[in-house]
Design an enzyme around this catalytic site. Structure first.
Site, PDB file in Angstrom:
ATOM      1  N   HIS A 158      44.557 154.996  24.350  1.00 35.82           N
ATOM      2  CA  HIS A 158      44.539 155.845  23.154  1.00 35.82           C
ATOM      3  C   HIS A 158      45.370 155.274  21.999  1.00 35.82           C
ATOM      4  CE1 HIS A 158      47.848 157.125  25.746  1.00 35.82           C
ATOM      5  NE2 HIS A 158      48.484 157.467  24.643  1.00 35.82           N
TER       6      HIS A 158
ATOM      7  N   CYS B  57      47.538 148.284  24.229  1.00 32.07           N
ATOM      8  CA  CYS B  57      48.195 149.526  24.631  1.00 32.07           C
ATOM      9  C   CYS B  57      49.459 149.657  23.780  1.00 32.07           C
ATOM     10  CB  CYS B  57      48.486 149.578  26.131  1.00 32.07           C
ATOM     11  SG  CYS B  57      49.860 148.592  26.726  1.00 32.07           S
ATOM     12  N   GLY B  58      50.245 150.667  24.013  1.00 31.83           N
ATOM     13  CA  GLY B  58      51.407 150.927  23.167  1.00 31.83           C
ATOM     14  C   GLY B  58      52.368 149.768  23.057  1.00 31.83           C
TER      15      GLY B  58
ATOM     16  N   GLY C 275      51.931 146.850  24.965  1.00 31.49           N
ATOM     17  CA  GLY C 275      51.245 145.632  25.370  1.00 31.49           C
ATOM     18  C   GLY C 275      51.643 145.175  26.758  1.00 31.49           C
TER      19      GLY C 275
ATOM     20  N   GLY D 228      52.160 147.001  29.724  1.00 30.14           N
ATOM     21  CA  GLY D 228      51.370 147.572  30.812  1.00 30.14           C
ATOM     22  C   GLY D 228      49.988 146.957  30.884  1.00 30.14           C
TER      23      GLY D 228
ATOM     24  N   HIS E 103      49.805 126.235  24.828  1.00 32.45           N
ATOM     25  CA  HIS E 103      50.633 125.878  25.977  1.00 32.45           C
ATOM     26  C   HIS E 103      50.255 126.589  27.268  1.00 32.45           C
ATOM     27  CE1 HIS E 103      54.230 124.392  23.345  1.00 32.45           C
ATOM     28  NE2 HIS E 103      53.079 123.813  23.040  1.00 32.45           N
TER      29      HIS E 103
ATOM     30  N   ARG F 142      52.026 149.639  19.036  1.00 35.52           N
ATOM     31  CA  ARG F 142      53.159 150.279  18.367  1.00 35.52           C
ATOM     32  C   ARG F 142      54.079 149.295  17.660  1.00 35.52           C
ATOM     33  NH1 ARG F 142      53.736 154.058  23.431  1.00 35.52           N
ATOM     34  NH2 ARG F 142      52.466 155.805  22.732  1.00 35.52           N
TER      35      ARG F 142
ATOM     36  N   ARG G  32      50.705 117.987  29.751  1.00 32.12           N
ATOM     37  CA  ARG G  32      51.754 118.550  30.605  1.00 32.12           C
ATOM     38  C   ARG G  32      51.581 120.059  30.783  1.00 32.12           C
ATOM     39  NH1 ARG G  32      54.383 118.460  25.533  1.00 32.12           N
ATOM     40  NH2 ARG G  32      55.721 120.258  25.181  1.00 32.12           N
TER      41      ARG G  32
ATOM     42  N   ARG H 120      51.191 122.729  34.346  1.00 32.33           N
ATOM     43  CA  ARG H 120      51.928 123.983  34.501  1.00 32.33           C
ATOM     44  C   ARG H 120      50.981 125.167  34.699  1.00 32.33           C
ATOM     45  NH1 ARG H 120      55.735 122.279  29.493  1.00 32.33           N
ATOM     46  NH2 ARG H 120      56.965 120.735  30.630  1.00 32.33           N
TER      47      ARG H 120
END
Length: 151
Positions: free
Chosen positions: A10, A67-68, A70, A72, A100, A111, A134, A138
């Site tokens: 939301h 999301c609010g 980010g 979660g 990277h 938010r 490189r 990773r």
């Protein structure tokens, strides 16, 4: 033309519509898993799981989740083996997430990102290429290797 999956709770509904309009104008195909109503609270995993799964299965080139905070949304998406969801709130973070980390999903904290920056951040994320080298080594170490010998 890219295929982009998008999902939001939301708090991300407004940004989702702004981003969708921008992507459609640019000729990209959108698969919208996001919530679509204002004023009703929902649980972000219900919308992030199908978005991440779609990208994980290779049905989309990239994903955008909102999301609010980010956090979660990123945590939910990163449960999938082939997903590298990056929490992005600034242009420079978007560049590094792609260059990277070869991020394939951008997680936007609704938010904390100014409305005037949202399109630029998404544009940079989608247009920045992975550097490889490189960084490739990773990135290849990120997925957990499942084995019975792990202690």
């Amino acid at each position: 033309m890219l295929i982009i999956a998008i999902g939001s709770d939301h708090t991300g509904v407004h940004y989702k519509y702004v981003i969708n309009n921008f992507l459609i104008e640019k000729g990209h195909k959108i698969k919208d898993f996001g919530f679509s109503k204002y004023g009703i609270q929902v649980d972000y995993p219900d919308f992030i799981h199908p978005t991440a799964e779609f990208v994980n299965k290779g049905k989309a080139d990239f994903g955008i989740i909102i999301c609010g905070s980010g956090n979660g949304a990123a945590m939910t998406a990163n449960k999938y083996q082939k997903i590298r969801a990056a929490l992005v709130w600034e242009k420079e973070i978007a560049i590094l997430a792609r260059k990277h980390n070869n991020a394939n999903i951008i997680s936007i904290p609704a938010r904390f990102v100014d409305k005037s920056k949202i399109i630029e951040i998404v544009k940079i994320f989608l247009e920045t290429n992975f550097e490889g080298g490189r960084h490739k080594i990773r990135v290849e170490k990120i997925p957990k290797i499942l084995s019975s010998s792990a202690g």
